[in-house]
Scaffold this active site. Structure first.
Site, PDB file in Angstrom:
ATOM      1  N   LYS A  80       0.848  -1.202   0.000  1.00 56.37           N
ATOM      2  CA  LYS A  80       0.000   0.000   0.000  1.00 56.37           C
ATOM      3  C   LYS A  80       0.885   1.254   0.000  1.00 56.37           C
ATOM      4  CE  LYS A  80      -1.734   1.831   4.007  1.00 56.37           C
ATOM      5  NZ  LYS A  80      -1.573   3.276   4.239  1.00 56.37           N
ATOM      6  N   ASN A  81       1.836   1.310   0.926  1.00 52.03           N
ATOM      7  CA  ASN A  81       2.570   2.559   1.097  1.00 52.03           C
ATOM      8  C   ASN A  81       3.542   2.849  -0.049  1.00 52.03           C
ATOM      9  OD1 ASN A  81       1.080   3.151   3.320  1.00 52.03           O
ATOM     10  ND2 ASN A  81       2.618   2.469   4.814  1.00 52.03           N
TER      11      ASN A  81
ATOM     12  N   ARG B 101      -3.688  10.169   3.490  1.00 55.73           N
ATOM     13  CA  ARG B 101      -2.439  10.887   3.712  1.00 55.73           C
ATOM     14  C   ARG B 101      -1.691  11.097   2.394  1.00 55.73           C
ATOM     15  NH1 ARG B 101       0.091  13.990   7.472  1.00 55.73           N
ATOM     16  NH2 ARG B 101       2.315  13.648   7.492  1.00 55.73           N
TER      17      ARG B 101
ATOM     18  N   CYS C 104      -5.066   8.262   8.756  1.00 56.21           N
ATOM     19  CA  CYS C 104      -5.526   7.766  10.056  1.00 56.21           C
ATOM     20  C   CYS C 104      -5.223   8.766  11.154  1.00 56.21           C
ATOM     21  CB  CYS C 104      -4.827   6.444  10.385  1.00 56.21           C
ATOM     22  SG  CYS C 104      -5.441   5.058   9.441  1.00 56.21           S
TER      23      CYS C 104
ATOM     24  N   ARG D  64       0.667  14.429  12.962  1.00 58.48           N
ATOM     25  CA  ARG D  64       1.160  14.218  11.590  1.00 58.48           C
ATOM     26  C   ARG D  64       1.328  15.525  10.789  1.00 58.48           C
ATOM     27  NH1 ARG D  64      -1.678   8.991   9.030  1.00 58.48           N
ATOM     28  NH2 ARG D  64       0.400   8.644   8.208  1.00 58.48           N
ATOM     29  N   PRO D  65       2.150  16.454  11.316  1.00 57.42           N
ATOM     30  CA  PRO D  65       2.370  17.697  10.572  1.00 57.42           C
ATOM     31  C   PRO D  65       3.140  17.448   9.274  1.00 57.42           C
ATOM     32  CG  PRO D  65       3.873  17.566  12.443  1.00 57.42           C
ATOM     33  CD  PRO D  65       2.960  16.367  12.539  1.00 57.42           C
ATOM     34  N   ILE D  66       3.184  18.455   8.375  1.00 54.21           N
ATOM     35  CA  ILE D  66       3.912  18.272   7.111  1.00 54.21           C
ATOM     36  C   ILE D  66       5.054  19.291   6.987  1.00 54.21           C
ATOM     37  CG2 ILE D  66       1.890  17.263   5.963  1.00 54.21           C
ATOM     38  CD1 ILE D  66       1.634  19.871   4.361  1.00 54.21           C
ATOM     39  N   ASP D  67       5.519  19.792   8.138  1.00 52.19           N
ATOM     40  CA  ASP D  67       6.556  20.835   8.115  1.00 52.19           C
ATOM     41  C   ASP D  67       7.845  20.397   7.397  1.00 52.19           C
ATOM     42  OD1 ASP D  67       6.415  19.220  10.653  1.00 52.19           O
ATOM     43  OD2 ASP D  67       8.407  20.063  10.929  1.00 52.19           O
ATOM     44  N   GLN D  68       8.216  19.127   7.497  1.00 56.33           N
ATOM     45  CA  GLN D  68       9.471  18.683   6.867  1.00 56.33           C
ATOM     46  C   GLN D  68       9.345  18.632   5.347  1.00 56.33           C
ATOM     47  OE1 GLN D  68      12.333  18.284   8.817  1.00 56.33           O
ATOM     48  NE2 GLN D  68      10.841  19.249  10.168  1.00 56.33           N
TER      49      GLN D  68
ATOM     50  N   ASP E 142       3.668   0.387  12.272  1.00 55.75           N
ATOM     51  CA  ASP E 142       2.421  -0.137  11.700  1.00 55.75           C
ATOM     52  C   ASP E 142       2.120  -1.568  12.150  1.00 55.75           C
ATOM     53  OD1 ASP E 142       2.291   2.266  10.401  1.00 55.75           O
ATOM     54  OD2 ASP E 142       3.076   1.498   8.508  1.00 55.75           O
TER      55      ASP E 142
ATOM     56  N   ARG F  42      -8.957   0.195   3.619  1.00 52.55           N
ATOM     57  CA  ARG F  42      -7.993   1.085   2.961  1.00 52.55           C
ATOM     58  C   ARG F  42      -6.655   0.384   2.761  1.00 52.55           C
ATOM     59  NH1 ARG F  42      -6.967   6.036   6.312  1.00 52.55           N
ATOM     60  NH2 ARG F  42      -5.179   5.886   4.948  1.00 52.55           N
TER      61      ARG F  42
HETATM   62  N1  EPU Z   1       6.555  14.171  11.212  1.00 55.10           N
HETATM   63  C1  EPU Z   1       6.657  15.493  11.524  1.00 55.10           C
HETATM   64  N2  EPU Z   1       6.769  16.399  10.501  1.00 55.10           N
HETATM   65  C2  EPU Z   1       6.758  16.028   9.202  1.00 55.10           C
HETATM   66  C3  EPU Z   1       6.649  14.657   8.896  1.00 55.10           C
HETATM   67  C4  EPU Z   1       6.535  13.750   9.918  1.00 55.10           C
HETATM   68  O1  EPU Z   1       6.658  15.874  12.700  1.00 55.10           O
HETATM   69  O2  EPU Z   1       6.838  16.905   8.331  1.00 55.10           O
HETATM   70  C5  EPU Z   1       6.421  13.154  12.276  1.00 55.10           C
HETATM   71  C6  EPU Z   1       5.038  12.489  12.215  1.00 55.10           C
HETATM   72  O3  EPU Z   1       4.077  13.245  12.935  1.00 55.10           O
HETATM   73  C7  EPU Z   1       5.315  11.157  12.832  1.00 55.10           C
HETATM   74  C8  EPU Z   1       6.748  10.850  12.384  1.00 55.10           C
HETATM   75  O4  EPU Z   1       7.328  12.115  12.035  1.00 55.10           O
HETATM   76  O5  EPU Z   1       5.283  11.271  14.221  1.00 55.10           O
HETATM   77  C9  EPU Z   1       6.881   9.894  11.222  1.00 55.10           C
HETATM   78  O6  EPU Z   1       6.093  10.338  10.151  1.00 55.10           O
HETATM   79  P1  EPU Z   1       6.378   9.926   8.630  1.00 55.10           P
HETATM   80  O7  EPU Z   1       6.415  11.176   7.834  1.00 55.10           O
HETATM   81  O8  EPU Z   1       7.557   9.022   8.561  1.00 55.10           O
HETATM   82  O9  EPU Z   1       5.076   9.108   8.271  1.00 55.10           O
HETATM   83  P2  EPU Z   1       4.162   9.230   6.991  1.00 55.10           P
HETATM   84  O10 EPU Z   1       5.009   9.401   5.783  1.00 55.10           O
HETATM   85  O11 EPU Z   1       3.086  10.198   7.244  1.00 55.10           O
HETATM   86  C10 EPU Z   1       4.202   6.690   6.414  1.00 55.10           C
HETATM   87  C11 EPU Z   1       3.145   5.639   6.256  1.00 55.10           C
HETATM   88  C12 EPU Z   1       2.573   5.287   7.617  1.00 55.10           C
HETATM   89  C13 EPU Z   1       3.707   4.811   8.523  1.00 55.10           C
HETATM   90  C14 EPU Z   1       4.824   5.870   8.588  1.00 55.10           C
HETATM   91  C15 EPU Z   1       6.024   5.410   9.380  1.00 55.10           C
HETATM   92  C16 EPU Z   1       2.253   6.163   4.087  1.00 55.10           C
HETATM   93  C17 EPU Z   1       1.106   6.658   3.293  1.00 55.10           C
HETATM   94  N3  EPU Z   1       2.092   6.155   5.410  1.00 55.10           N
HETATM   95  O12 EPU Z   1       3.519   7.796   6.982  1.00 55.10           O
HETATM   96  O13 EPU Z   1       1.662   4.220   7.400  1.00 55.10           O
HETATM   97  O14 EPU Z   1       3.212   4.610   9.825  1.00 55.10           O
HETATM   98  O15 EPU Z   1       5.248   6.213   7.250  1.00 55.10           O
HETATM   99  O16 EPU Z   1       6.560   4.261   8.837  1.00 55.10           O
HETATM  100  O17 EPU Z   1       3.269   5.749   3.553  1.00 55.10           O
HETATM  101  C18 EPU Z   1      -0.160   2.855   7.873  1.00 55.10           C
HETATM  102  O18 EPU Z   1       0.110   2.237   6.818  1.00 55.10           O
HETATM  103  O19 EPU Z   1      -0.981   2.412   8.736  1.00 55.10           O
HETATM  104  C19 EPU Z   1       0.524   4.109   8.140  1.00 55.10           C
HETATM  105  C20 EPU Z   1       0.099   4.997   9.032  1.00 55.10           C
END
Ligand code: EPU
Length: 417
Positions: free
Chosen positions: A22-23, A92, A116, A121-125, A304, A396
């Site tokens: 999925k991811n 997401r 979820c 889950r901010p997007i600042d990075q 996960d 999903r």
């Molecule tokens: N974070 C920030 N700022 C950012 C980005 C992330 O603070 O700009 C924090 C997040 O809040 C979190 C951590 O960093 O606490 C990790 O977030 P990451 O960005 O790595 O996660 P993601 O890309 O949003 C993907 C998967 C998730 C999986 C995570 C970690 C997808 C669509 N989602 O999420 O999958 O948990 O990586 O491996 O690829 C799931 O499949 O159930 C799922 C939630």
């Protein structure tokens, strides 16, 4: 309303074939836009998250053909327009359209993505990556207007190894002028899958899968063929199912290295598991030892799989500790496990599981995708009937969940109530 009904206590025997990740798929589908001709992505799972992304592609004007497991995308007719909030808030991964539209058109307007509810889950990075490469960003509450006359390679240091920010920065940098270095990059296999796809198109990326990714921008990317890797979280979920209720249950078409941490922890518990080149065979084992697990980015224990593995910890004899370090709010499943007879205490970032406890069927709710997977596993070993409501999040992420489990002997069905 649709619910999942499970009559527990059945033995699982036979083979479960794992679907595409999925991811990975949810990043590969938007990434296809970067090509200037047709791309084929093979082994894409039929789940609602991939459906939602192909709807967005349709909306943007791409031609999308779905043929069993493959998707053929012709992005040449894409137009750059704002993706409506009701489309982007479904998942997401909708925010992977930000970098590709920015790289292709120099401008994108989009809403904050969905996903979820397991933490802020901010997007600042991601935004930091775009800015480093020369984009300007106007934030209007939950809407972003991102513009760049020219994208220029840069040195990007991520504050945390975020999967999404690593992929988003890569997706912009492949078409920026000059060299980009992403430091403290996430190392998940899905990132390697995306980088391979982009390199097949003609991008120049090295280091994917390590914490330093180097990208040299190119002017043009061409259509190509790529294959989605097996889903390591689906793999882990069914391996856990086998350890709870299996009799030589084979989990096939997998990359065992991608679930190595889970397998090591299961071996520490004493689970009967045989690891092959692209499969594992796992059986229910009694007298399991308790363990300590801490979630981390890859190759650490996947967050996960944290909720699904909790069910197995309820079957270990003694106190297990599970620490969640990635998300602030990923223990919503615990309340329902306790309702089914588990004995779990929740602390801020940790839970303590006091095993062994028998589980009994109950009416529970899938608050998020992996919480739902956890409750399906609990239902498989509970006595009596478990009814899981709000099953949307589960669908999903798991392709043909009911069919796959039924095929190996589970009593599970989707019911309209
Ligand atoms: N974070 C920030 N700022 C950012 C980005 C992330 O603070 O700009 C924090 C997040 O809040 C979190 C951590 O960093 O606490 C990790 O977030 P990451 O960005 O790595 O996660 P993601 O890309 O949003 C993907 C998967 C998730 C999986 C995570 C970690 C997808 C669509 N989602 O999420 O999958 O948990 O990586 O491996 O690829 C799931 O499949 O159930 C799922 C939630």
């Amino acid at each position: 309303m649709k619910v999942l009904e499970i009559n527990g206590g059945r033995t699982l025997e036979g083979t479960i074939r794992i679907s595409g990740s999925k991811n990975s798929s949810v990043a590969l589908i938007p990434a296809a836009i970067l090509a200037d001709s047709e791309v084929t992505i093979c082994n894409v799972p039929e789940i609602t998250d991939t459906d939602a992304l192909t709807e967005i592609l349709d909306y943007l004007g791409a031609t999308v053909k779905r043929a069993s497991e493959s998707i053929v995308i012709d992005p040449t007719t894409i137009v750059n327009k704002e993706i409506p909030e009701e489309m982007s808030s479904k998942l997401r991964a909708s925010y992977y359209f930000m970098p590709v539209l920015l790289a292709k058109f120099g401008h994108v307007e989009m809403y904050f993505p969905g996903g979820c509810s397991i933490g802020a889950r901010p997007i600042d990075q991601t935004l930091k990556g775009f800015k480093a490469l020369g984009a300007t960003i106007e934030e209007q509450e939950n809407r972003y207007i991102i513009h760049a006359n020219r994208l220029i390679g840069a040195h990007v240091y991520l504050d945390m190894p975020s999967v999404g920010a690593t992929i988003n920065t890569m997706l912009v940098a492949v078409k920026a002028q000059g060299n980009t270095i992403i430091e403290n990059a996430a190392k998940e296999p899905e990132i390697v899958n995306v980088a391979t796809f982009l390199n097949n198109m003609g991008a120049r990326i090295t280091g994917a899968g390590t914490s330093e990714i180097r990208i040299t921008g190119v002017e043009k990317l061409e259509g190509c063929y790529t294959e989605v890797i097996p889903d390591r979280i689906e793999t882990g979920t069914y391996i856990i199912a086998g350890s709870l209720a299996g009799n030589h249950l084979k989990i096939d078409n997998i990359i065992p290295e991608h679930v190595e941490m889970l397998i090591l922890k299961m071996q520490e518990m004493g689970v009967d598991i045989e690891v092959g080149a692209d499969y594992v065979i796992v059986s229910k084992t009694t007298s399991l030892r308790p363990v300590k697990i801490k979630t981390q980015g890859y190759p650490g224990f996947a967050t996960d799989l944290q909720q699904p593995v909790t069910v197995l910890l309820t079957q270990c004899e003694g106190e297990s500790i599970l620490e969640e370090t990635v998300y602030e709010n990923r223990f919503k499943n615990v309340r329902y496990l306790n309702q089914m007879g588990a004995n779990i205490d929740v602390f801020e970032k940790k839970i303590k599981i006091h095993g062994l406890t028998e589980l009994t069927g109950n009416q529970v709710e899938a608050t998020d995708l992996r919480a739902g997977a956890c409750l399906v596993l609990a239902g498989l070993i509970a006595t009596g009937t478990t009814t899981i409501s709000n099953i949307g999040p589960v669908l999903r992420g798991y392709e043909h969940l009911v069919e796959k489990l039924t095929e190996v002997g589970a009593s599970i069905s989707l019911k309209e109530v």
